[in-house]
Design a protein around this motif. Sequence first.
Motif, short mmCIF file in Angstrom:
data_model
loop_
_atom_site.label_atom_id
_atom_site.label_comp_id
_atom_site.label_asym_id
_atom_site.label_seq_id
_atom_site.Cartn_x
_atom_site.Cartn_y
_atom_site.Cartn_z
N SER A 141 0.81 -1.21 0.00
CA SER A 141 0.00 0.00 0.00
C SER A 141 0.85 1.27 0.00
CB SER A 141 -0.92 0.02 1.23
OG SER A 141 -1.75 -1.12 1.24
N ARG A 142 2.15 1.10 0.18
CA ARG A 142 3.04 2.28 0.23
C ARG A 142 3.23 2.91 -1.14
NH1 ARG A 142 7.49 -0.11 4.63
NH2 ARG A 142 5.89 -0.65 6.17
N ASN A 143 2.80 2.19 -2.18
CA ASN A 143 2.86 2.75 -3.53
C ASN A 143 1.65 3.63 -3.84
OD1 ASN A 143 5.27 1.34 -4.12
ND2 ASN A 143 4.10 -0.51 -4.60
N ASN A 144 0.66 3.59 -2.96
CA ASN A 144 -0.53 4.42 -3.15
C ASN A 144 -0.14 5.87 -2.84
OD1 ASN A 144 -2.97 5.94 -2.38
ND2 ASN A 144 -4.02 3.97 -2.58
N LEU A 145 -0.18 6.73 -3.86
CA LEU A 145 0.29 8.12 -3.70
C LEU A 145 -0.51 8.89 -2.67
CD1 LEU A 145 1.16 9.19 -7.36
CD2 LEU A 145 2.72 8.66 -5.49
N LEU A 146 -1.81 8.62 -2.59
CA LEU A 146 -2.66 9.33 -1.62
C LEU A 146 -2.20 9.02 -0.19
CD1 LEU A 146 -5.15 11.06 -0.92
CD2 LEU A 146 -6.50 8.96 -0.98
N PHE A 147 -2.04 7.73 0.13
CA PHE A 147 -1.61 7.34 1.47
C PHE A 147 -0.21 7.89 1.78
CE2 PHE A 147 -4.15 3.13 0.89
CZ PHE A 147 -5.34 3.85 0.96
N LYS A 148 0.66 7.77 0.78
CA LYS A 148 2.06 8.21 0.93
C LYS A 148 2.13 9.71 1.18
CE LYS A 148 6.43 7.65 -1.56
NZ LYS A 148 7.04 7.13 -2.78
N ASP A 149 1.43 10.49 0.35
CA ASP A 149 1.44 11.94 0.49
C ASP A 149 0.80 12.38 1.80
OD1 ASP A 149 2.69 12.13 -1.93
OD2 ASP A 149 0.92 12.77 -3.06
#
Length: 197
Positions: A141-149
């Motif tokens: 899930s760390r590739n999900n830009l929303l979660f990461k940002d």
Amino acid sequence: MAKFMGPRFKQCRRLGLNVCGHPKAMDRSTKGTSRADKKLSPYGVQLLEKQRLKAYYGVLEKQFSNYVKKATKDTDPTGYALLKRLECRLDNLVYRLGFANSIRQARQMVVHGHILINNKKVDIPSYSVEIGEVISLKESSRNNLLFKDNFINSLNQYNYLSKDYDNFSGNLLKYPEREEIPILIDEISIVEFYSNH
């Protein structure tokens, strides 16, 4: 999973508290006033505070009543014990750590299996996080830009939480003190509401 399905901005204005996390939720440019602006009886004040706290943490009546019952058996003052239990829910701490920009979004992340506790998937939003437990974002899930940002750009800091930006994780260092819980609520009124009914 039961949840509130009504208009969230209207709910925020009615309760006089931003319970949905949206920056425009408390815009008063629309017609009408909140129930919180009107003169209320002592019972009305107690009821309003209960509704505000329930809505803020996204908890339904039966579950909220159970939190109150457990809080009455705690060694801490009942109002503080209630807030502490709600604040240490997994969905709320996912939000506080900045993985999500609202408790509602945090709850979705938990239910959909994006969150780990001590490297094990926990998909129960009401899971009670204990001191020392590590909350992390699942590797995939760390590739999900929303979660990461959300996580990297979140500016909120809480004394009872630590953040590890490199490992997309956070840790509950201690239970929050009452003054560290960032919500304007009169928990004494809520305790009085349940003791009178």
